[in-house]
Design a protein around this motif. Structure first.
Motif, PDB file in Angstrom:
ATOM      1  N   GLY A  48      -4.529   1.772   2.059  1.00 21.51           N
ATOM      2  CA  GLY A  48      -3.864   2.009   3.342  1.00 21.51           C
ATOM      3  C   GLY A  48      -4.208   3.371   3.887  1.00 21.51           C
ATOM      4  N   ALA A  49      -3.779   3.584   5.126  1.00 21.24           N
ATOM      5  CA  ALA A  49      -4.046   4.850   5.809  1.00 21.24           C
ATOM      6  C   ALA A  49      -2.871   5.779   5.658  1.00 21.24           C
ATOM      7  N   GLY A 131      -2.334  -6.250   5.410  1.00 19.25           N
ATOM      8  CA  GLY A 131      -2.008  -5.134   4.547  1.00 19.25           C
ATOM      9  C   GLY A 131      -0.529  -4.797   4.580  1.00 19.25           C
ATOM     10  N   VAL A 135      -0.543   0.327   7.980  1.00 19.31           N
ATOM     11  CA  VAL A 135      -1.741  -0.432   8.312  1.00 19.31           C
ATOM     12  C   VAL A 135      -1.378  -1.748   8.997  1.00 19.31           C
ATOM     13  N   ARG A 156      -5.420  -0.387  15.047  1.00 17.01           N
ATOM     14  CA  ARG A 156      -5.343  -0.956  13.697  1.00 17.01           C
ATOM     15  C   ARG A 156      -5.788  -2.418  13.741  1.00 17.01           C
ATOM     16  N   GLY A 244      -7.831   2.801   6.519  1.00 14.09           N
ATOM     17  CA  GLY A 244      -7.140   1.625   6.015  1.00 14.09           C
ATOM     18  C   GLY A 244      -7.756   0.385   6.628  1.00 14.09           C
TER      19      GLY A 244
END
Length: 816
Positions: A48-49, A131, A135, A156, A244
């Motif tokens: 993930g981011a 996700g 994200v 995203r 992500g």
């Protein structure tokens, strides 16, 4: 043979050099930048981011800043050559595709929306593809870096693999400049948006260096970068923070494009072009808030001293307990502090995407005020929300505003702006489409949103699309149905039998609504009848006017026909400047006596209107001030014509100098002795007056359109009978000729015409007055007494000359 050997070899060598090397890749074997790290550190894999795209990793920030500050292609990146010439490419973007630099933000947000749509569609069958955490949030984020002059747009969405970056961001290069220009000029159907094609390249209107960081679930994170100098480079991203999933586009703005670093400018553009995008658009914006912070001891003591000095001696001393409490409380002060947070820019919901049955009246009204930027609080008179299906699918909402703009008709033919906005997949395209709605419906406000139209980069290209004609037809039909419904639901417009079916609450709210509409936009309906032959009959049903029987209320053509007398074949009307003037017109005398209803047309545009509206429901229109009026049958008509034949023939000869075409017995007069009518296909007196008042009118050309004037006399009037007897006795009687000419001029003026020689008319009136007062025709005006001019001048000089001070007494000298 030897003579041809050397030239042949040279020719072959030239051919080899000229052969194109398609798909050539230039690898990074060239010089390495000094600033570039020899072995850049690898970023650890993360799931993930980082929340909201903000990183706390100092190493990541450092590497990212190093990457951004250089504005040079990374040394170890894989480089590709554009096939198109750079100068030609930029010429297409700036001169052919875009006329407004602001459009770049619309294109990027639209691309981001498409990427989010794709991942949302895939998540319907595979929920894990989104996700977890941040994200999974389907949103678009815009950030600014004013110091480095960078504007970033992040989504995203589905993201792009390395192959996607090469394919999608090289659309123009892959197709070739010449082929692209040829396709644009021939078909005009370039549905490239959403593919990071032509739409993406609008970034070079405002940026001189662009980075695209993208992460797809099936590939690593890559960076695409280019300066639009003939090459772009792609490399695995080890400098920036992990996304992500999704794409972030960084625009290194040109010096002349610094306005796009202003938060208010970006808010304005998003509000204009992307207000109804399905996904939330957030801007990392600043705002000032007030906070209470502990005050310094020096400041607090100074404040105490100033407060004590300002306090009055007469005020009582504070209680010791209150002083102790104040001393225990910590001293604070209020300061302004700048904070940053995500601000939602598109909070208005797309009402037209919902089912009309689920949208309340309050929601429609709120949407209208937002769309029309109308903050008066007045409700729209009507609205229509519909979906069109078929070859072209679109959704639309149309509103009838409560009031007309003050310059609606002043700039009718010069105005280019329309109140109808065109959206394609909820992305605003333009409000300057000339053919989306005809000019006479330009007062309507609303929008059209189509999923089948190509979201082209140029308004001019989309303007020529064949689907717009289909949309226009459906919009006109729905707009006219909406206005017709407004009339049908108005109790004042319904018959007595229909009023019983309308509920009292609805009737009170909708009462008088169509009258209000007609007073504001009635002229537009008339212009529609003139301009739109296809919908002329539909528009005619919307016409409203006053008549001799309407008692000051508005009447429709259908209501007029329902009240027509048996045997009446024509719809009678009269044109003029005001209702009061027309009610006294001699043209109505016999019609009123016989209980015929006549329509009053008092608007100047009505004269043009009736040139196009020839009939309605098989009923012909008849101007009662023109020839051809038929009011029943009179058995004595032939006898009257024969008995007055000598008078009419003599009168026509007496008026030869007045260009009178004929003198006839009238069937429209009751009380007046005579009246002047025009030929059926010429101008009426009212139209002639309108044309003469035009600033650029040509009198010579107007002579062809003036109707032939016919004097109609009333055979039952005593004046006409007396004239007939006088003519029988002495046809050469000069006094009778003068009387006949005076009657013609009077009838001409009463019929609405402008006299060519008002002085002659006035002289005849004064002569008639002399005769009635028994004054001799030879009587003259007395001459005024004249004084000699020399005597008058000497008198003036004597009065104006200053006194001689030497002849005055000494006392008077002193005073002077």
């Amino acid at each position: 043979m030897r003579k041809w050997t050397i030239p042949s070899v040279l020719f072959l060598l030239c051919l080899l050099f000229l052969l194109p090397d398609q798909g050539r890749k230039l690898h990074a074997n060239a010089e390495i930048d000094v600033d570039a790290p020899v072995d850049p550190p690898k970023v650890e894999d993360k799931i993930g981011a980082v929340p909201h795209g903000l990183s706390t990793d100092s190493d990541v920030v450092k590497r990212e800043s190093e990457s951004i500050s250089r504005k040079t292609l990374r040394a170890d990146a894989e480089k590709f050559q554009f096939q198109a010439e750079v100068s030609r490419l930029m010429d297409i973007i700036i001169n052919s595709l875009y006329s407004n630099k602001d459009i770049f933000l619309r294109e990027l947000i639209s691309n981001a929306s498409d990427a989010l749509d794709k991942i949302r569609f895939l998540s319907l069958t595979d929920k894990e593809i989104l996700g977890e955490g941040d994200v999974a949030k389907l949103e678009i984020q815009i950030t600014l870096d004013k110091e480095k002059k960078i504007l970033s747009i992040r989504d995203r969405g589905i993201g792009m693999t390395k192959e996607d970056l090469i394919k999608n961001l090289g659309t123009i290069a892959k197709s070739g400049t010449s082929a692209f220009v040829e396709k644009m000029q021939t078909s005009g159907d370039l549905n490239l948006i959403g593919q990071f094609g032509v739409g993406f390249y609008s970034v070079y209107l405002v940026a001189d260096y662009v980075e695209v960081v993208s992460k797809h679930n099936d590939d690593k994170q890559y960076v695409w970068e280019s300066k639009a100098d003939g090459a772009f480079a792609i490399s695995e991203d080890v400098w920036n923070e992990p996304l992500g999933r999704g794409t972030e586009i960084r625009l290194h703005l040109r010096d002349e494009a610094q306005e796009y670093l202003d938060e208010s400018k970006l808010k304005e553009l998003v509000k204009k072009y992307s207000e109804f995008i399905n996904f939330p658009i957030h801007l990392w914006a600043s705002k000032e808030v007030e906070e209470e912070v502990p005050a310094d001891e020096d400041e607090s003591s100074d404040e105490e001293e100033t407060s004590e000095s300002k306090s009055s001696e007469d005020e009582g001393e504070e209680d010791d307990a209150e002083k102790e409490e104040d001393q225990k409380k910590p001293k604070t002060k209020t300061v302004k502090k700048t904070t940053y947070d995500w601000e939602l820019l598109n909070d208005m919901k797309a009402v037209w995407l919902r089912n009309p049955k689920e949208v309340t009246d309050e929601e429609y009204e709120k949407f209208y005020h937002s769309l029309a930027k109308d903050f008066t609080g007045e409700k729209p008179l009507a609205w229509s929300h519909f979906t069109a299906e078929g070859d072209v699918e679109f959704k639309a909402v149309l509103f009838v505003p409560p009031k007309a703009p003050h310059d609606l008709y002043e700039s009718y033919y010069n105005s280019k702006n329309s109140n109808l906005k065109l959206y394609v997949r909820r992305v605003f395209i333009s409000d300057e489409f000339d053919d989306l709605l005809p000019k006479y419906l330009n007062f309507l406000k609303g929008l059209v949103d189509s999923d089948t139209l190509p979201l082209n980069v140029s308004r001019e290209m989309l303007q020529q699309h064949s689907s717009l004609k289909t949309i226009k037809k459906k919009l006109i039909r729905k707009a006219l149905d909406m206005i017709r419904k407004l009339a049908d639901e108005d109790p004042d417009e319904s018959n007595d039998t229909d009023k019983k079916d309308i509920e009292e609450s609805d009737s009170n709210e909708k009462k008088g609504q169509y009258t209000k509409f007609w007073n504001e936009f009635g002229k537009s309906i008339k212009l529609g009848i003139i301009e739109d032959a296809t919908n002329r009959n539909r528009l005619a049903k919307l016409l409203r006017f006053e008549t001799t029987k309407s008692d000051g209320k508005l009447t429709s053509l259908d209501q007029y026909i329902s009240r027509m007398k048996s045997g009446q074949k024509d719809i009678f009307y009269i044109t003029g400047t005001s209702k009061d003037q027309l009610q006294k017109s001699p043209f109505l005398e016999r019609l009123t006596k016989k209980n015929y209803e006549v329509i009053f047309f008092t608007d100047p545009v009505d004269e043009y209107l009736m040139q196009y509206l020839m009939d309605y429901e098989d009923k012909k229109f008849q101007n009662v001030s023109k020839e051809g009026l038929k009011i029943g049958k009179d058995s004595k008509d032939k006898e009257l014509k024969e008995s007055f034949k000598e008078l009419t023939k003599w009168w026509k000869g007496a008026l030869a100098a007045e260009n009178v075409d004929d003198v006839k017995i009238s069937n429209r007069l009751a009380d007046s002795p005579c009246v002047v009518v025009t030929s059926k296909y010429g101008w009426s007196s009212n139209m002639e007056r309108i044309m003469q008042s035009q600033t650029l009118s040509d009198a010579n050309k107007q002579a062809y359109m003036r109707g032939k004037r016919v004097l109609e006399v009333n055979p039952r009037h005593p004046i006409i009978k007396e004239l007939r007897e006088r003519i029988v006795k002495d046809p050469e009687d000069e006094s009778v000729k003068r009387t006949a000419q005076l009657m013609y001029q009077t009838a001409l003026m009463e019929s609405g015409f402008i006299l060519n020689d008002p002085k002659d008319f006035a002289s005849r009136i004064y002569s008639s007055v002399k005769n009635s007062l028994n004054i001799s025709p030879d009587a003259v005006v007395e001459d005024e007494d004249d004084f000699e001019e020399t005597e008058t001048e000497s008198t003036v000089k004597e009065t104006e000359s200053p006194p001689n001070t030497e002849e005055l007494e000494p006392d008077f000298k002193d005073e002077l």
